[in-house]
Design an enzyme around this catalytic site. Structure first.
Site, PDB file in Angstrom:
ATOM      1  N   HIS A  35       0.843  -1.193   0.000  1.00  0.00           N
ATOM      2  CA  HIS A  35       0.000   0.000   0.000  1.00  0.00           C
ATOM      3  C   HIS A  35       0.881   1.247   0.000  1.00  0.00           C
ATOM      4  CE1 HIS A  35      -3.520  -2.282   1.799  1.00  0.00           C
ATOM      5  NE2 HIS A  35      -2.544  -2.999   2.302  1.00  0.00           N
ATOM      6  N   GLU A 117       2.563  -0.788   4.390  1.00  0.00           N
ATOM      7  CA  GLU A 117       2.340   0.571   3.906  1.00  0.00           C
ATOM      8  C   GLU A 117       3.688   1.215   3.619  1.00  0.00           C
ATOM      9  OE1 GLU A 117      -0.520   2.208   3.428  1.00  0.00           O
ATOM     10  OE2 GLU A 117      -1.993   1.021   4.532  1.00  0.00           O
ATOM     11  N   HIS A 156      -2.467  -3.009  -3.382  1.00  0.00           N
ATOM     12  CA  HIS A 156      -3.847  -2.772  -2.970  1.00  0.00           C
ATOM     13  C   HIS A 156      -4.732  -2.519  -4.197  1.00  0.00           C
ATOM     14  CE1 HIS A 156      -6.486  -0.572   0.256  1.00  0.00           C
ATOM     15  NE2 HIS A 156      -6.949  -1.758  -0.043  1.00  0.00           N
TER      16      HIS A 156
END
Length: 188
Positions: A35, A117, A156
């Protein structure tokens, strides 16, 4: 070199998030989802991401935060622009990063995935240090969770098309996979 003890990366800064729960099958960790996040959007630095994942984001700090501060989301890991690694949820627990998602016909990717992330935005190039940390972390996770093969690493945007766009066009998949291969050769 990164090491993992008890489903936590020893070298990661531990920032526990309350936004997780038990996996339906704790032995089924078979997908890695990449992500990006920046808070405020396209701005880097500060502790806003940590605050967001820990349900402490102050809506008065930025107008955008007024629209998201009540969300309860998390990820297993965050890689900062300088390559620094943070962990929010132990790997054996289900972080809330993928939302409505499907991978190879299987829904609810949070059930069987780990989320990483990158501090970034879809159209802003990622830093060298981020790719290096991502390759090292991926190698470690693949070693401990062998069902996460290279074919089971995705963005994602791929598991939630039309709803999500990250890590976006600025993420260089070829470079990441080459660095991962180089990292493996160095460790061999």
């Amino acid at each position: 070199m990164l090491t993992l003890s008890g489903h936590r990366v020893d070298q990661a800064q531990w920032c526990p998030s309350p936004n997780f729960n038990e996996r339906p099958d704790p032995a089924d960790i078979s997908l890695l989802v990449i992500h990006n996040i920046s808070l405020p959007p396209s701005q880097f630095g500060g502790g806003h991401i940590e605050a967001f994942f820990q349900n402490c984001l102050n809506p008065a700090d930025h107008p955008y935060f007024e629209t998201i501060h009540q969300l309860t989301v998390s990820s297993h890991f965050l890689i900062r622009r300088d390559g620094g690694l943070l962990q929010f949820v132990p790997c054996d627990k289900r972080a809330w990063h993928a939302g409505v998602s499907t991978f190879q016909g299987r829904e609810n990717c949070n059930d069987f995935s780990l989320g990483i992330e990158l501090e970034g935005a879809d159209n802003i190039p990622y830093e060298n240090a981020q790719y290096a940390t991502l390759a090292a972390l991926t190698q470690l996770l693949q070693h401990h969770y062998p069902a996460i093969t290279d074919a089971r690493i995705t963005g994602h945007e791929h598991i939630a098309p039309g709803r999500k766009t990250d890590p976006g066009p600025a993420f260089d998949w070829r470079r990441y996979r080459e660095q991962l291969a180089d990292f493996r050769e160095e460790k061999a």
